[in-house]
Design an enzyme around this catalytic site. Sequence first.
Site, mmCIF file in Angstrom:
data_model
loop_
_atom_site.group_PDB
_atom_site.id
_atom_site.type_symbol
_atom_site.label_atom_id
_atom_site.label_comp_id
_atom_site.label_asym_id
_atom_site.label_seq_id
_atom_site.Cartn_x
_atom_site.Cartn_y
_atom_site.Cartn_z
ATOM 1 N N HIS A 175 -7.989 74.525 24.374
ATOM 2 C CA HIS A 175 -6.954 73.797 25.111
ATOM 3 C C HIS A 175 -6.502 72.573 24.320
ATOM 4 O O HIS A 175 -5.307 72.366 24.083
ATOM 5 C CB HIS A 175 -7.502 73.359 26.470
ATOM 6 C CG HIS A 175 -6.640 72.383 27.210
ATOM 7 N ND1 HIS A 175 -5.895 72.739 28.313
ATOM 8 C CD2 HIS A 175 -6.405 71.056 27.016
ATOM 9 C CE1 HIS A 175 -5.227 71.682 28.748
ATOM 10 N NE2 HIS A 175 -5.531 70.632 27.978
ATOM 11 N N GLU A 199 0.733 71.027 29.505
ATOM 12 C CA GLU A 199 -0.640 71.305 29.934
ATOM 13 C C GLU A 199 -0.850 72.797 30.200
ATOM 14 O O GLU A 199 -1.916 73.355 29.901
ATOM 15 C CB GLU A 199 -0.966 70.497 31.188
ATOM 16 C CG GLU A 199 -1.259 69.037 30.920
ATOM 17 C CD GLU A 199 -2.476 68.838 30.041
ATOM 18 O OE1 GLU A 199 -3.457 69.609 30.157
ATOM 19 O OE2 GLU A 199 -2.449 67.918 29.218
ATOM 20 N N HIS A 278 -0.886 67.280 35.014
ATOM 21 C CA HIS A 278 -2.085 68.093 35.206
ATOM 22 C C HIS A 278 -2.083 68.782 36.563
ATOM 23 O O HIS A 278 -2.702 69.832 36.725
ATOM 24 C CB HIS A 278 -3.344 67.224 35.102
ATOM 25 C CG HIS A 278 -3.607 66.673 33.742
ATOM 26 N ND1 HIS A 278 -3.134 65.452 33.330
ATOM 27 C CD2 HIS A 278 -4.316 67.184 32.690
ATOM 28 C CE1 HIS A 278 -3.538 65.218 32.086
ATOM 29 N NE2 HIS A 278 -4.243 66.246 31.673
#
Length: 357
Positions: A175, A199, A278
């Site tokens: 990630h 994200e 997020h």
Amino acid sequence: MCQRDPIRCIIPPYITERLLRSDDAEVRARAEANITAAANMRAARARARTAPSLIAPRSPTGGKRRLLYDANKSDKLPGVLARSEGQGPVSDPAVNEAFDHAGATYDFYDAVFKRNSLDGDGMTLVGTVHLVEANGRGRFVPLDNAFWDGRQMAYGDGDGVIFQRFTRSLDVVGHELTHGVQSFTSNLEYEGQSGALNEHFADVFGVLVRQWKNGEKANRADWLIGKEVLVGAPTRRGVRDMEHPGTAFMRDPYLGTDPQPAHMSKLYEGQSDNGGVHINSGIPNRAFVLAAKTLGANAWDVAGRIWYDTMLRLPKRCEFHECAELCVQMASALGADAARAVSAAWANVGVAAKVYA
């Protein structure tokens, strides 16, 4: 959230803000230390985003090159060199995990997408383990996070109460390194829906690195992000659940309840978390999982290729519907069935994406 850059760390602001309200004084102190000096790395990350090629070290041979450093429980980067390309494992598991996971991420992008490191031109993968944070009172506390700062990865060891060492999770490393890939491709603006997509793509390729490495089929994978970095408890399964946003942790005494929405009808529209970068990433995350499971087989081969080609072409400021339309367009190259599957996946989360004949 971590002191270095609260918007490029694997643990999102809403978790750290929840920890600030803990009844446990030590937990509050660690959370405060992870927030206090946030502006320091924000500036560095902004510079990296503006001109990443100016600060990216390259491999002298043009191939895979890793440098792993040890901060030795300090807050200084990069630290002392602990392992480099060509050297075997050392006695420190954190060094070996970070080294191996960076290598797996490099190998994934090379094997699946023919991409030579993060920048496509042999960028050296640099990381530091055992980083801590100053609490402003002359003490250092464990870093409950991992982050990409535009030049390198950095990993905390966790507090042993909620978080374990962050090198344990391959999808966390994938990630964060994918944020590096994005800085050399779409370079999505880090706010609002474009930030949530930033994200989202990091989650997608983080989990695909793990699935590729472990040979996990789309219909058998658990789609959790960061489950290895959490101390086990019945109330927490991971940092995020891509398939079922909002369920990664539920009524946890420290973390509270996962706030991610799974549908546009629940889109967060406030100012926190840089406009919900997020939080709202749960919406496109679910769309990807639905598409991957419908398309079947290995998620990295079909759905992953569609999303990778999309990531390369997105404008810096991009809304969910624009991303969905481009995903469908990329899927159309594989045929009408693939385009319809991708369109249906986005529609399932409330984002319309027309299928063109």
